[in-house]
Design a protein around this motif. Structure first.
Motif, short mmCIF file in Angstrom:
data_model
loop_
_atom_site.label_atom_id
_atom_site.label_comp_id
_atom_site.label_asym_id
_atom_site.label_seq_id
_atom_site.Cartn_x
_atom_site.Cartn_y
_atom_site.Cartn_z
N THR A 180 130.24 35.46 31.83
CA THR A 180 130.41 36.11 30.48
C THR A 180 129.78 35.10 29.60
OG1 THR A 180 132.43 34.64 30.40
CG2 THR A 180 133.08 36.88 31.09
N ALA A 181 129.35 35.72 28.24
CA ALA A 181 128.68 34.94 27.34
C ALA A 181 129.62 34.77 25.97
CB ALA A 181 127.59 35.54 26.95
N ALA A 182 129.33 33.66 25.26
CA ALA A 182 129.65 33.38 24.00
C ALA A 182 129.99 34.66 23.13
CB ALA A 182 129.06 32.06 23.24
N ASP A 183 128.90 35.39 23.14
CA ASP A 183 128.95 36.62 22.20
C ASP A 183 130.01 37.81 22.98
OD1 ASP A 183 127.57 37.48 24.26
OD2 ASP A 183 125.91 38.31 22.92
N TYR A 184 130.88 37.26 23.90
CA TYR A 184 131.49 38.35 24.69
C TYR A 184 130.82 39.23 25.59
CZ TYR A 184 134.76 35.99 21.60
OH TYR A 184 135.28 35.01 20.69
#
Length: 146
Positions: free
Chosen positions: A133-137
């Motif tokens: 998963t990433a910070a930008d969702y």
């Protein structure tokens, strides 16, 4: 002339709002770990809409010991996205799904939630794993079948 310019400005503004409303991107990898070809089978409305918005489209046939990658980003809300796909191998079937939802918690706090499912039938072995998963969702999910 003034009305034409206003129309163009309005259209551009609507397109910008649409882009801003896109949910987080999901990268989906389907791995055929079986000994025979897996065939895409669209049964539900969610599977159909996933196929329609996927880029590139999920491969309709995935040979044994190979995989296919596709991306899904729905323009519904920045707080949701989902991808559903189903593959068959003879009488074996795996129905896969993954979702993202930004949940509103008490006190107005937003909390991201990712899910994954793998539903076997006909003796299939199915697995779904969220691999990142990433910070930008945005997220990556891997579906496998044998």
């Amino acid at each position: 002339m003034k009305n034409s310019v206003m129309g163009v400005v309005s259209a551009v503004a609507l397109l910008a709002v649409g882009v801003a409303q896109a949910g987080p991107l999901v990268d989906v990898t389907f791995k055929n770990l079986g000994r025979e070809q897996a065939v895409l089978k669209i049964v539900t409305a969610n599977e159909s809409s996933t196929y329609q918005v996927a880029n590139p489209k999920p491969r309709e046939k995935v040979e044994a010991n190979t995989s296919t990658l596709f991306r899904v980003q729905r323009i519904i809300s920045p707080d949701v996205n989902a991808a559903m796909v189903r593959y068959t191998m003879g009488s074996k079937t795996c129905a896969f799904g993954t979702t993202f939802q930004m949940r509103m918690m008490p006190g107005g706090i937003k909390q991201p939630q990712w899910t994954k499912t793998a539903t076997p039938s006909g003796g299939a072995t199915c697995a779904a794993t969220i691999t990142s998963t990433a910070a930008d969702y945005s997220w990556k999910v891997e579906f496998s079948m044998k």
